[in-house]
Design an enzyme around this catalytic site. Structure first.
Site, short mmCIF file in Angstrom:
data_model
loop_
_atom_site.label_atom_id
_atom_site.label_comp_id
_atom_site.label_asym_id
_atom_site.label_seq_id
_atom_site.Cartn_x
_atom_site.Cartn_y
_atom_site.Cartn_z
N GLU A 127 -26.25 116.08 91.12
CA GLU A 127 -25.36 115.40 92.07
C GLU A 127 -23.92 115.59 91.59
OE1 GLU A 127 -26.46 111.35 92.54
OE2 GLU A 127 -28.38 111.85 93.48
N GLN A 336 -17.91 145.14 75.71
CA GLN A 336 -17.04 145.69 74.66
C GLN A 336 -17.42 147.14 74.35
OE1 GLN A 336 -14.50 144.01 73.65
NE2 GLN A 336 -13.75 145.40 72.08
N GLU A 363 -30.10 124.07 84.91
CA GLU A 363 -31.40 123.57 84.42
C GLU A 363 -31.30 123.07 82.98
OE1 GLU A 363 -35.11 125.22 85.53
OE2 GLU A 363 -34.31 126.11 87.38
#
Lengths: 379, 248
Positions: A127, A336, A363
């Site tokens: 939320e 790189q 998650e």
């Protein structure tokens, strides 16, 4: 110990690799640039059974183990994490949650079409003001006797638009804190549900991410998962398995970037020889290889624990944290090694680096994983 | 209608080939796959069965090989073949393979037999033709398409400047090449799960002699270093071609 994969596991790994190379690679850069969700490719992935691969065949799933799932997630994520995340949410969160805690009626009505890949699911926990601290759910599910009345907003919801079935975590009894939270199965086309615009993200740009608003949405009581107040526990249990999916995704991002960097280092010449022959580059690749090997072993250990019905929450947290963190390190080094070419889109590694960043966040952030791991050390 | 697809178990086409001595392939680290033409043949056979379930009742795959080729056979079953036969012998040379296949085909009824134009290992391009001769069966070479139209089997072949379409009476052997299917079928989860339960019949090899024997393999010489000459040093190029390469 046996580190050999079975014939089926190798076949699934190859099937995922073939799918990714044949169906996803050719336009992944373009889709990323346009934030375009590949609905046609998701349909093909579903037809092959990947979206329900771990669900029990008695609920129309593939009945494959978690090790197979890790292998498939790695192969898809080497090329396109925006597609892999659809598979992860469907398998680890929605299908697993329904199969483990749903009633037979819920499984018949909701799990079977999901396992067959006819429908897609989404998991609505985050939320605007409840991310890492998931106990502070502001979305409410007011008990109205026969139904719950849901109000509130969910953020960063993967599959929000393409999904038909939502698993929504919402607060019913605020006075009970996290023990007042419920998990509800909600049809996306229920009146009162609206979606925010597609999120313009840094990476995984073609995954289907929106906020979802609930305004007096009626959800039948029969759609509650588990007992009253089981919702927070349900979300945490489900996320234990979800971590294995995202860990494998991070592993795939790292190994995809590594393979490209290794290939480039063997071709690109500087100072009269291939850059692989410069120790500065060779040692980077050696470090990357070690990290990827460790990451893969952690993912497979977590998968093996889950498949053998042993506690896997802590190792899956270790896998999620380690794989996400090394994905960031490995992709940065891959850019790189490519030098200027790594900074342009054509060579894929900059996209993989952007994708890696999300695996440290969603998650469960890497920091949250360390909380889970460190608390287990006290016991 | 019953279809038989002959499949070879060959090294992945990206394999760096090495030899143990000069007569034996070094098999260490090789990933084995279904020969690409055979995989496309099987894909087309599955497509035909899906499009004409009333016409095609069964797809069998057959392989001449040892137990080492069983993962490849299982993949064919996972793709959608109904059953498999393995002739339990090392596939030593083309005649041996064709004769072993012929022995099995004689004892079973098939309406269409697919073989690949060649196999990615030895590129002999002879098994299909030999098989037709051994079985005294119709064969169509260089097949790039196969369809069932109004109950007839219509076969397409690429010929100089165009495509030839043939109405072919079954049974026949189709030696297939590019075009037979677009991409090989990716096995679905359900197919992979069912592959282990599908029948795989192992038959003893017939007593057949080899007609050829590999005497030696010879690897090409490593490429020499490339030298670049520009307009300014044409004389040097002529000198090198004359004195070093001895071409002029």
């Amino acid at each position: 110990m046996n580190f050999e994969f079975t014939e089926e596991q190798k076949m699934i790994q190859q099937a995922a690799k073939d799918f990714a190379e044949r169906e996803l690679l050719h336009d992944v850069i373009e889709r990323d640039a346009k934030s375009e969700f590949p609905a046609d490719r998701i349909k093909k992935l579903a037809e092959l059974g990947f979206l329900g691969m771990m669900t029990d065949p008695k609920y129309d799933g593939g009945g494959m183990d978690t090790v197979s799932y890790v292998l498939a997630m790695e192969e898809l994520s080497k090329i396109d994490s925006s597609v892999a995340v659809v598979m992860s949410v469907c398998n680890s969160l929605v299908n697993w949650g329904l199969e483990t805690y749903g009633t037979e009626e819920q499984k018949e009505k909701y799990l079977k079409p999901l396992a067959r890949g006819e429908k897609i699911g989404a998991f609505l926990l985050s939320e605007p003001e409840a991310g890492s601290d998931a106990t502070k759910q502001r979305t409410t599910a007011e008990d109205k006797g026969d139904y719950y009345l849901v109000n509130g907003t969910k953020n960063w919801i993967t599959n929000a638009n393409c999904a038909s079935t939502y698993l929504v975590i919402a607060q019913t009894n605020p006075e009970k804190g996290h023990k007042g939270i419920n998990a509800l199965i909600v049809d996306k086309n229920t009146p009162g549900i609206t979606l925010g615009p597609h999120e313009d993200k840094m990476g995984m740009r073609s995954s289907d991410t929106h906020s979802v608003m609930f305004n007096d949405v009626k959800v039948p009581k029969a759609n509650r998962i588990g007992e009253d107040g089981f919702g927070f526990n349900f979300a945490m249990k489900t996320l234990d398995g979800g971590r294995i999916g995202i860990a494998s995704q991070a592993l795939g991002i790292a190994s995809g970037a590594f393979e490209r960097a290794l290939h480039y280092a063997k071709e690109r010449k500087a100072f009269g020889t291939e850059i692989f022959n410069h120790q500065a580059i060779a040692f980077k690749l050696a470090d990357m290889a070690v990290k990827i090997e460790n990451a893969r072993n952690l993912c497979l250990k977590a998968a093996w624990l889950k498949d053998t019905k042993q506690p896997y929450g802590i190792v899956s947290a270790m896998a999620k944290q380690y794989c996400a963190d090394i994905a960031m390190e490995v992709t940065t080094e891959a850019v790189q090694i490519h030098g200027g070419y790594g900074y342009v889109k054509e060579y894929h590694v900059e996209r993989l680096m952007r994708e890696a960043k999300l695996t440290q966040i969603y998650e469960g952030t890497s920091e949250i994983q360390k909380i889970v791991i460190s608390r287990s050390l006290l016991k | 209608m019953k279809i038989l697809v002959c499949i070879s178990d060959v090294p992945d086409t990206t394999t760096k080939i090495k030899f143990a001595g000069n007569k034996e392939l070094d098999k260490a680290g090789i990933q084995w796959i279904i020969n690409p033409w055979d995989e496309l043949s099987l894909t087309r056979a599955i497509e035909l069965k899906e499009a004409h379930p009333d016409k095609i009742e069964n797809i069998t795959v057959i392989n001449v090989g040892t137990t080492a080729s069983e993962p490849t056979i299982r993949k064919a079953l996972a793709m959608g073949a109904d059953n498999a036969i393995r002739v339990d012998s090392e596939p030593k040379e083309a005649y041996f393979v064709a004769a072993q296949l012929a022995e099995v085909i004689k004892s079973k009824q098939f309406d269409i037999v697919f073989t690949g134009l060649d196999s990615a290992d030895y590129n002999g391009s002879t098994v299909g033709g030999m098989l037709a001769e051994l079985l005294d069966m119709t064969s169509v070479s260089a097949v790039s398409g196969i369809n069932i139209e109004d109950g007839k089997v219509i076969v397409s072949r690429e010929i100089d400047g165009g495509t030839q379409k043939l109405d072919v009476q079954t049974p026949f052997i189709a030696v297939v090449q590019k075009g037979i299917a677009i991409d090989p079928r990716i096995p679905a989860m359900r197919g992979i799960m069912m592959a282990r339960t599908k029948p795989l019949e192992v038959v003893a090899p017939a007593n057949i002699d080899n007609l050829t024997e590999i005497v030696e393999y010879e690897m090409p010489q490593p490429k020499g270093k490339c030298r670049k000459f520009t307009e300014e040093n044409v004389n040097e190029l002529v000198d090198v071609l004359h004195k070093e390469a001895k071409l002029i």
